[in-house]
Design a protein around this motif. Structure first.
Motif, PDB file in Angstrom:
ATOM      1  N   ALA A  60       0.993  -1.291  -0.163  1.00 49.88           N
ATOM      2  CA  ALA A  60      -0.006   0.030   0.013  1.00 49.88           C
ATOM      3  C   ALA A  60       0.903   1.412   0.170  1.00 49.88           C
ATOM      4  O   ALA A  60       0.946   2.078  -0.338  1.00 49.88           O
ATOM      5  N   MET A  61       2.013   1.790   0.817  1.00 49.15           N
ATOM      6  CA  MET A  61       2.429   2.665   0.736  1.00 49.15           C
ATOM      7  C   MET A  61       4.112   2.409  -0.763  1.00 49.15           C
ATOM      8  O   MET A  61       3.967   3.530  -0.851  1.00 49.15           O
ATOM      9  N   ASN A  62       4.319   1.162  -1.336  1.00 51.38           N
ATOM     10  CA  ASN A  62       5.021   1.191  -1.882  1.00 51.38           C
ATOM     11  C   ASN A  62       4.620   0.019  -3.051  1.00 51.38           C
ATOM     12  O   ASN A  62       4.755  -1.215  -3.285  1.00 51.38           O
ATOM     13  N   PRO A  63       3.696   0.965  -4.213  1.00 47.87           N
ATOM     14  CA  PRO A  63       3.427  -0.642  -5.104  1.00 47.87           C
ATOM     15  C   PRO A  63       4.157  -1.129  -5.995  1.00 47.87           C
ATOM     16  O   PRO A  63       4.282  -1.890  -6.411  1.00 47.87           O
ATOM     17  N   HIS A  64       5.182  -0.822  -6.104  1.00 45.10           N
ATOM     18  CA  HIS A  64       6.662  -1.140  -7.041  1.00 45.10           C
ATOM     19  C   HIS A  64       7.483  -2.629  -6.365  1.00 45.10           C
ATOM     20  O   HIS A  64       8.482  -3.010  -6.459  1.00 45.10           O
ATOM     21  N   GLN A  65       6.796  -3.226  -4.741  1.00 40.26           N
ATOM     22  CA  GLN A  65       7.552  -3.806  -3.889  1.00 40.26           C
ATOM     23  C   GLN A  65       9.418  -3.779  -3.853  1.00 40.26           C
ATOM     24  O   GLN A  65       9.420  -4.549  -3.697  1.00 40.26           O
ATOM     25  N   THR A  66       9.636  -2.536  -3.256  1.00 37.65           N
ATOM     26  CA  THR A  66      11.046  -2.600  -3.522  1.00 37.65           C
ATOM     27  C   THR A  66      11.240  -2.190  -2.194  1.00 37.65           C
ATOM     28  O   THR A  66      10.795  -1.407  -1.018  1.00 37.65           O
ATOM     29  N   LEU A  67      12.491  -2.298  -1.629  1.00 40.17           N
ATOM     30  CA  LEU A  67      12.834  -1.294   0.070  1.00 40.17           C
ATOM     31  C   LEU A  67      14.620  -0.357  -0.405  1.00 40.17           C
ATOM     32  O   LEU A  67      15.021  -0.381  -1.468  1.00 40.17           O
ATOM     33  N   PRO A  68      14.261   0.396  -0.407  1.00 37.96           N
ATOM     34  CA  PRO A  68      13.786   1.292   1.237  1.00 37.96           C
ATOM     35  C   PRO A  68      12.413   2.070   0.687  1.00 37.96           C
ATOM     36  O   PRO A  68      12.303   2.274  -0.093  1.00 37.96           O
ATOM     37  N   ILE A  69      11.899   1.941   2.676  1.00 37.05           N
ATOM     38  CA  ILE A  69      10.975   2.757   2.435  1.00 37.05           C
ATOM     39  C   ILE A  69      10.601   3.726   3.236  1.00 37.05           C
ATOM     40  O   ILE A  69      11.086   3.071   4.759  1.00 37.05           O
ATOM     41  N   LEU A  70      10.472   4.996   3.052  1.00 33.94           N
ATOM     42  CA  LEU A  70      10.388   6.469   4.719  1.00 33.94           C
ATOM     43  C   LEU A  70       9.217   6.833   4.429  1.00 33.94           C
ATOM     44  O   LEU A  70       8.682   6.889   3.800  1.00 33.94           O
ATOM     45  N   LYS A  71       8.900   6.040   5.872  1.00 37.78           N
ATOM     46  CA  LYS A  71       7.488   7.591   6.078  1.00 37.78           C
ATOM     47  C   LYS A  71       7.594   8.234   6.950  1.00 37.78           C
ATOM     48  O   LYS A  71       8.038   7.903   7.858  1.00 37.78           O
ATOM     49  N   ASP A  72       7.611   9.574   6.546  1.00 39.18           N
ATOM     50  CA  ASP A  72       7.619  11.053   7.740  1.00 39.18           C
ATOM     51  C   ASP A  72       6.291  10.792   8.008  1.00 39.18           C
ATOM     52  O   ASP A  72       5.612  12.242   7.246  1.00 39.18           O
ATOM     53  N   GLY A  73       5.233  10.729   8.604  1.00 37.79           N
ATOM     54  CA  GLY A  73       4.033  11.048   9.362  1.00 37.79           C
ATOM     55  C   GLY A  73       2.952  10.368   8.460  1.00 37.79           C
ATOM     56  O   GLY A  73       3.105   9.434   8.084  1.00 37.79           O
ATOM     57  N   GLU A  74       2.638  11.293   7.114  1.00 43.65           N
ATOM     58  CA  GLU A  74       1.682  10.088   6.038  1.00 43.65           C
ATOM     59  C   GLU A  74       2.811  10.752   4.536  1.00 43.65           C
ATOM     60  O   GLU A  74       1.816  10.694   3.566  1.00 43.65           O
ATOM     61  N   PHE A  75       3.559  11.293   4.629  1.00 45.11           N
ATOM     62  CA  PHE A  75       4.038  11.166   3.648  1.00 45.11           C
ATOM     63  C   PHE A  75       5.614  10.088   3.322  1.00 45.11           C
ATOM     64  O   PHE A  75       5.929   9.878   4.369  1.00 45.11           O
ATOM     65  N   ILE A  76       5.222   9.672   2.683  1.00 42.60           N
ATOM     66  CA  ILE A  76       6.029   8.513   1.942  1.00 42.60           C
ATOM     67  C   ILE A  76       7.034   8.260   0.584  1.00 42.60           C
ATOM     68  O   ILE A  76       6.863   8.916  -0.334  1.00 42.60           O
ATOM     69  N   LEU A  77       8.432   7.843   0.825  1.00 33.55           N
ATOM     70  CA  LEU A  77       9.543   7.959   0.059  1.00 33.55           C
ATOM     71  C   LEU A  77       9.686   6.410  -0.346  1.00 33.55           C
ATOM     72  O   LEU A  77      10.125   6.000   0.568  1.00 33.55           O
ATOM     73  N   CYS A  78      10.121   6.228  -1.167  1.00 29.97           N
ATOM     74  CA  CYS A  78      10.419   4.632  -1.439  1.00 29.97           C
ATOM     75  C   CYS A  78      11.604   4.648  -2.545  1.00 29.97           C
ATOM     76  O   CYS A  78      12.118   3.167  -3.640  1.00 29.97           O
TER      77      CYS A  78
END
Length: 255
Positions: A60-78
């Motif tokens: 749900a956060m990263n449809p690419h299914q890769t890592l890393p994933i960063l979540k800062d509050g509601e903001f997401i970077l992949c």
């Protein structure tokens, strides 16, 4: 450690969470970046061999299914490059690691694009058949392409200490995460690439290399040597903070 001009000696961002796997060079680039900036956030280890990165909440956060994933509050970077520059831009005053002048920033961006567009695909083409397809060696054509990339890096470093020029930046850190991993697969020849090897040696002496890169690199090496999944008991002890990882020398304290 990591005193590259940050406003604070240590910054704790416990409202931020990083999902990562230590064997991944992209994740290790972020870990080294965090340690170079002395930034601590919550870290959660993901076992990709057990397909934990395909859990519904991560997809749900990263449809690419890769890592890393960063979540800062509601903001997401992949993306590791975006994560490092975001942390540096928002939470640190790291002029050396990420210059604010347009020319200096453009050089760092150029290096990050080179890493993501050239070096990382070489890593995937060499490593993935061994990790996931029961191949036992790097194909000759792939090895030649990696050495061609080494040759370009050797040329880029001529007459300078760091890829970015006078100072080490996030560009150097991203490239080191990938090159140290490629070195396991296609060793950097000391006679062909002495300047590149010298740069790697200098990078390896930085404290953030030990805390952010070495453990995962050793796990990756074992995985390549055995061809099997690396069963790390450390994964059962998450979440933890970057500060804990650094204070224990990248090894988890018993909980």
């Amino acid at each position: 450690m990591g005193n590259f001009g940050a406003k604070n000696l240590s910054t704790s961002l416990f409202h931020c969470t990083l999902w990562k796997s230590d064997t991944s060079p992209a994740c290790r680039a972020v870990m080294m970046g965090l340690d170079a900036m002395n930034v601590s956030l919550t870290e959660i280890d993901i076992d990709m061999d057990k397909a934990e990165h395909r859990a519904p909440d991560l997809i749900a956060m990263n449809p690419h299914q890769t890592l890393p994933i960063l979540k800062d509050g509601e903001f997401i970077l992949c993306d590791s490059h975006a994560i490092n520059t975001y942390i540096a831009s928002r939470y640190c005053d790291c002029e050396k690691l990420l210059p604010t002048n347009p020319a200096g920033r453009a050089i760092v961006d150029q290096l990050l694009h080179y890493n993501s567009g050239i070096l990382y695909p070489h890593y995937r083409s060499c490593a993935y058949p061994i990790l996931y397809e029961n191949c036992r060696f790097v194909m000759p054509q792939q090895a030649q392409e990696v050495e061609h990339a080494y040759r370009k890096l050797e040329t880029m470093l001529k007459g300078r200490s760091w890829f970015s020029g006078a100072n080490m930046t996030l560009g150097d850190i991203a490239i080191m995460a990938t090159i140290s991993t490629l070195h396991v697969l296609v060793p950097v020849d000391k006679d062909k690439f002495p300047v590149l090897l010298s740069w790697m040696f200098r990078m390896s002496k930085e404290p953030f290399y030990t805390t952010g890169n070495l453990k995962g690199l050793n796990e990756f090496t074992k995985r390549i040597d055995t061809g099997n999944g690396f069963d790390s008991k450390d994964n059962k002890k998450c979440p933890r903070s970057s500060l804990t990882r650094r204070s224990t020398g990248a090894k988890l304290a018993e909980t």
